[in-house]
Scaffold this motif. Structure first.
Motif, PDB file in Angstrom:
ATOM      1  N   LEU A 237     -14.240   9.410  30.119  1.00 26.80           N
ATOM      2  CA  LEU A 237     -15.497   9.639  30.826  1.00 26.80           C
ATOM      3  C   LEU A 237     -16.605   8.790  30.220  1.00 26.80           C
ATOM      4  O   LEU A 237     -16.550   8.407  29.042  1.00 26.80           O
ATOM      5  N   GLN A 238     -17.619   8.550  31.029  1.00 22.35           N
ATOM      6  CA  GLN A 238     -18.825   7.922  30.509  1.00 22.35           C
ATOM      7  C   GLN A 238     -19.742   8.993  29.922  1.00 22.35           C
ATOM      8  O   GLN A 238     -19.568  10.178  30.157  1.00 22.35           O
TER       9      GLN A 238
ATOM     10  N   SER B  99     -14.910  20.745  29.521  1.00 18.92           N
ATOM     11  CA  SER B  99     -14.347  19.618  28.779  1.00 18.92           C
ATOM     12  C   SER B  99     -12.825  19.528  28.928  1.00 18.92           C
ATOM     13  O   SER B  99     -12.210  18.632  28.361  1.00 18.92           O
TER      14      SER B  99
ATOM     15  N   ARG C 118     -10.660   5.593  36.682  1.00 19.43           N
ATOM     16  CA  ARG C 118     -10.534   5.679  35.216  1.00 19.43           C
ATOM     17  C   ARG C 118      -9.058   5.810  34.881  1.00 19.43           C
ATOM     18  O   ARG C 118      -8.403   6.762  35.329  1.00 19.43           O
TER      19      ARG C 118
ATOM     20  N   GLU D  80     -21.398  11.636  32.344  1.00 22.19           N
ATOM     21  CA  GLU D  80     -20.555  12.326  33.323  1.00 22.19           C
ATOM     22  C   GLU D  80     -20.159  13.711  32.827  1.00 22.19           C
ATOM     23  O   GLU D  80     -19.659  13.860  31.706  1.00 22.19           O
TER      24      GLU D  80
ATOM     25  N   THR E 231     -17.867  15.570  39.681  1.00 23.47           N
ATOM     26  CA  THR E 231     -19.053  15.582  38.829  1.00 23.47           C
ATOM     27  C   THR E 231     -20.186  16.311  39.553  1.00 23.47           C
ATOM     28  O   THR E 231     -20.010  16.849  40.649  1.00 23.47           O
TER      29      THR E 231
ATOM     30  N   PRO F 106     -12.321  12.292  25.942  1.00 24.30           N
ATOM     31  CA  PRO F 106     -11.849  12.365  27.326  1.00 24.30           C
ATOM     32  C   PRO F 106     -11.824  13.805  27.828  1.00 24.30           C
ATOM     33  O   PRO F 106     -11.875  14.766  27.055  1.00 24.30           O
ATOM     34  N   PHE F 107     -11.690  13.907  29.143  1.00 20.73           N
ATOM     35  CA  PHE F 107     -11.475  15.205  29.766  1.00 20.73           C
ATOM     36  C   PHE F 107      -9.976  15.475  29.743  1.00 20.73           C
ATOM     37  O   PHE F 107      -9.171  14.661  30.225  1.00 20.73           O
TER      38      PHE F 107
ATOM     39  N   THR G 165     -18.011  17.469  27.590  1.00 18.43           N
ATOM     40  CA  THR G 165     -17.266  16.661  26.626  1.00 18.43           C
ATOM     41  C   THR G 165     -18.217  15.938  25.684  1.00 18.43           C
ATOM     42  O   THR G 165     -19.321  15.511  26.077  1.00 18.43           O
TER      43      THR G 165
ATOM     44  N   ILE H  23     -18.048  17.223  34.112  1.00 15.16           N
ATOM     45  CA  ILE H  23     -17.024  17.638  35.072  1.00 15.16           C
ATOM     46  C   ILE H  23     -17.211  19.104  35.444  1.00 15.16           C
ATOM     47  O   ILE H  23     -17.346  19.968  34.576  1.00 15.16           O
TER      48      ILE H  23
END
Length: 359
Positions: free
Chosen positions: A143-144, A204, A115, A147, A90, A279-280, A274, A149
């Motif tokens: 992911l929160q 993403s 996670r 967050e 991150t 999700p990623f 994202t 990536i």
């Protein structure tokens, strides 16, 4: 019209140290020794001089008269061991999130940074030859909302095996037995494939495509089972954080004589952060192509290759010096005693004629 003919044996005799004797032994030596020298020197290492000279450290092995190293092609038996480590980087270096199939790694990572993803993997044998050809692997990491990536580290463990064909029964033509062929494992190791990449923009997801390739620093043995690297690279029961020191693990792994790595890789990022609640996504496609394996040859293979080179040159010399000897002896270029020996058929014919005349 000649219906039949057969040769008579003509012998040439002389003392051992006569001129014709010296000629015979010299031509005999020239028949067998030069082909050996030609075969031995004709496939040596190339010689370059001046600015075209190749440093010794960059010279490659070239098979000469004694073929000590050979190679062959084989599609290895590769299986995903369903052990992996995935890390997502991150914007905050201290907030790297991830997950692993190894529980002790998740404990070291920390509960708030672990996670649990959804994973799908499929290994396919598309040509149905009994050997897997590729793997499709999908990871969806939750992911929160805050967050984003910027980088991915993926470590995957594979089981790698090579086989050799051996005959468990000898073919006996007169008894008409069948050949029974079995596959015996020759080399076994655990391979680690690492993908580590990052980007400066929010992402993403990403797609990874490549080929799993064998890296050899030394040839394999031509017989026996090699399991030097069959042990696990990670200690799944250790309680010490140093167990997953990736720098040390990768340094030891790259120093192995035989290892597995990703080649011909193509990585594509999906730009943009994202969406909330999404999700990623990581999509992986790894091919298991045919590999070229180098190995140390056995004694009989080395002798066979040397014999083929020697005989192919020897035949020419035997043919040439046979004609030279025939000319010198038949034309009496060097004096010798000529003796014509009648064949058994000629003797029988003469005896039959004498008996017929007496009768």
């Amino acid at each position: 019209y000649t219906f039949f003919s057969h040769p008579s044996e003509i012998s040439y005799k002389a003392s051992f140290c006569s001129k014709i004797g010296v000629f015979y032994w010299v031509t005999t030596i020239l028949t067998f020794i030069p082909p050996l020298l030609i075969a031995y020197r004709s496939q040596g290492k190339p010689h370059f001089s001046g600015r075209f000279q190749i440093p010794k450290k960059n010279q490659v092995h070239i098979s000469g008269f004694w073929q000590k190293i050979d190679s062959y092609e084989e599609q290895p038996d590769i299986h995903f061991e369903h052990d992996l480590i995935v890390l997502l980087e991150t914007s905050d270096p201290d907030e790297t999130i991830g997950w692993s199939t190894m529980s002790n790694f998740n404990s070291f990572l920390g509960g708030n940074r672990v996670r649990t993803p959804m994973i799908k993997s499929t290994e396919t044998d598309w040509n149905r030859d009994g050997v897997l050809d590729y793997i499709d692997f999908d990871i969806e990491m939750p992911l929160q909302d805050h967050e984003i990536i910027y980088g991915v580290q993926l470590h995957m463990l594979f089981d790698f095996k090579l086989y050799v064909l051996v005959f468990s029964h000898v073919l006996l033509f007169f008894f008409r037995k069948f050949i029974s062929v079995s596959e015996i494992q020759h080399f076994h190791m655990q391979g680690l494939v690492v993908v580590a990449t990052s980007t400066g923009l929010p992402t993403s997801g990403m797609d990874i495509n490549g080929d799993l390739s064998l890296v050899q620093k030394q040839p394999l043995a031509h017989k026996g089972l090699d399991e030097r690297y069959a042990g696990s690279l990670f200690n799944k029961s250790s309680i010490f954080a140093e167990t997953f020191d990736m720098r040390k693990i990768l340094a030891e792994y790259s120093g192995r004589n035989v290892s597995l790595r990703l080649n011909n890789e193509y990585i594509m990022w999906e730009r943009g952060a994202t969406s909330l609640g999404n999700p990623f996504k990581i999509q992986v496609h790894f091919n298991y192509p045919v590999q070229r394996i180098t190995y140390y040859t056995g004694f009989w293979q080395m002798m066979k290759w040397a014999w083929v080179q020697y005989v192919s040159t020897l035949i020419v010399f035997i043919f040439f010096f046979r004609h030279v000897k025939t000319f010198v002896f038949s034309k009496q270029v060097l004096p010798s005693i000529v003796s014509v020996k009648a064949s058994k058929d000629d003797i029988k014919t003469e005896i039959f004629k004498k008996k017929k005349k007496k009768s």
